[in-house]
Write an enzyme that holds these catalytic residues in place. Structure first.
Site, PDB file in Angstrom:
ATOM      1  N   ASP A   1       0.751  -1.150   0.009  1.00 22.46           N
ATOM      2  CA  ASP A   1       0.019  -0.112   0.042  1.00 22.46           C
ATOM      3  C   ASP A   1       0.862   1.393   0.006  1.00 22.46           C
ATOM      4  OD1 ASP A   1       0.730   0.565   2.808  1.00 22.46           O
ATOM      5  OD2 ASP A   1      -0.980  -0.818   3.540  1.00 22.46           O
ATOM      6  N   GLU A   2       0.275   2.334  -0.092  1.00 22.32           N
ATOM      7  CA  GLU A   2       1.034   3.722  -0.258  1.00 22.32           C
ATOM      8  C   GLU A   2       1.765   3.902   0.983  1.00 22.32           C
ATOM      9  OE1 GLU A   2      -0.436   8.448  -1.126  1.00 22.32           O
ATOM     10  OE2 GLU A   2      -1.836   6.767  -0.797  1.00 22.32           O
TER      11      GLU A   2
END
Length: 195
Positions: free
Chosen positions: A49-50
Site C-alpha cells: 500500500d501507499e
C-alpha cells in the site's frame, strides 16, 4: 512471441503499487511508472500500500505473478509497532489472528513472528513516524504465506500493537538486500523457490 520481462523494485513510501490512476479521489498520487520506464503490460506481483515500503516484484507474465502470490511462497516484513511488542502478541501472530477482510471475519494462516532490533539499514524513510514523547516503539519480523488487503497491519492491530511502519524485505528466497530506495533492477527471472 515476445519475451516476458521481470523487475525487482525497492518501493518507496508514498507510491501506489499501480501504473494508472483510475480513481478521482487519488489525483496527484505517485505511481510506479514515475520510477522507471516499465514496458506496457507490466503488473506488480502482490501489492504494497501507499504507506508501505520495500521489495516489490513486477512482471509482464501473469502466470509468474499467480505462482508467487500463492500460498507456497513466504513474504517477510519488518514492522515498527506502537509500543513494546510482547511474546504473547508474537504467539498470537504465529498461530493466526482474526481480522476483517472486506467486512468478513478471517483467521490468518499460521506464520512466523519474532522481535528484531531497529533495522538501521532502512533509515532512509522520508516521513517522521513520531518521537519518544508519544511512548516507545519496537520492531518485529512477520512472515506470512498469504497477502490479504493490508493483512500485516490488521494483524498487529488485532494483537494490540498498531503498525507505524512496514517494510517488505523478502519474497521467497529473494531479499531486498542492498537495493537502494526507489531503485529498479531487471532480472532474467526471479528464481523463487516454492515450498
Amino acid at each position: 512471441m515476445s519475451q516476458h520481462r521481470h523487475f525487482v523494485l525497492h518501493k518507496p513510501y508514498g507510491y501506489l503499487s499501480q501504473f494508472i490512476n483510475n480513481q478521482n479521489k487519488r489525483k496527484n498520487k505517485k505511481l510506479l511508472g514515475e520510477l522507471y520506464p516499465f514496458p506496457e503490460g507490466t503488473m506488480s506481483i502482490g501489492r504494497l500500500d501507499e504507506d508501505s515500503e520495500g521489495l516489490l516484484l513486477l512482471t509482464t507474465d501473469g502466470k509468474v505473478s499467480a505462482a508467487i502470490t500463492g500460498r507456497k511462497v513466504e513474504k517477510e516484513y519488518y514492522v515498527q509497532v506502537d509500543g513494546l511488542i510482547t511474546q504473547e502478541a508474537l504467539e498470537h501472530l504465529r498461530y493466526g489472528v482474526d481480522i476483517s477482510i472486506r467486512g468478513n471475519k478471517y483467521t490468518t494462516l499460521p506464520g512466523k513472528a519474532r522481535i528484531i532490533s531497529n533495522p538501521v539499514d532502512f533509515e532512509t524513510h522520508h516521513r517522521k513516524i513520531r518521537d519518544e514523547r508519544h511512548g516507545p516503539t519496537s520492531w518485529a519480523s512477520i512472515t506470512i504465506r498469504e497477502g490479504k488487503f493490508r493483512q500485516v497491519r490488521k494483524m498487529t492491530a488485532a494483537v494490540g500493537f498498531p503498525t507505524l511502519r512496514l517494510i517488505r524485505i523478502r519474497i521467497g528466497n529473494l531479499y531486498l538486500a542492498e537495493l537502494p530506495l526507489g531503485a529498479v533492477t531487471e532480472v532474467a527471472d526471479f528464481g523463487i523457490e516454492r515450498t
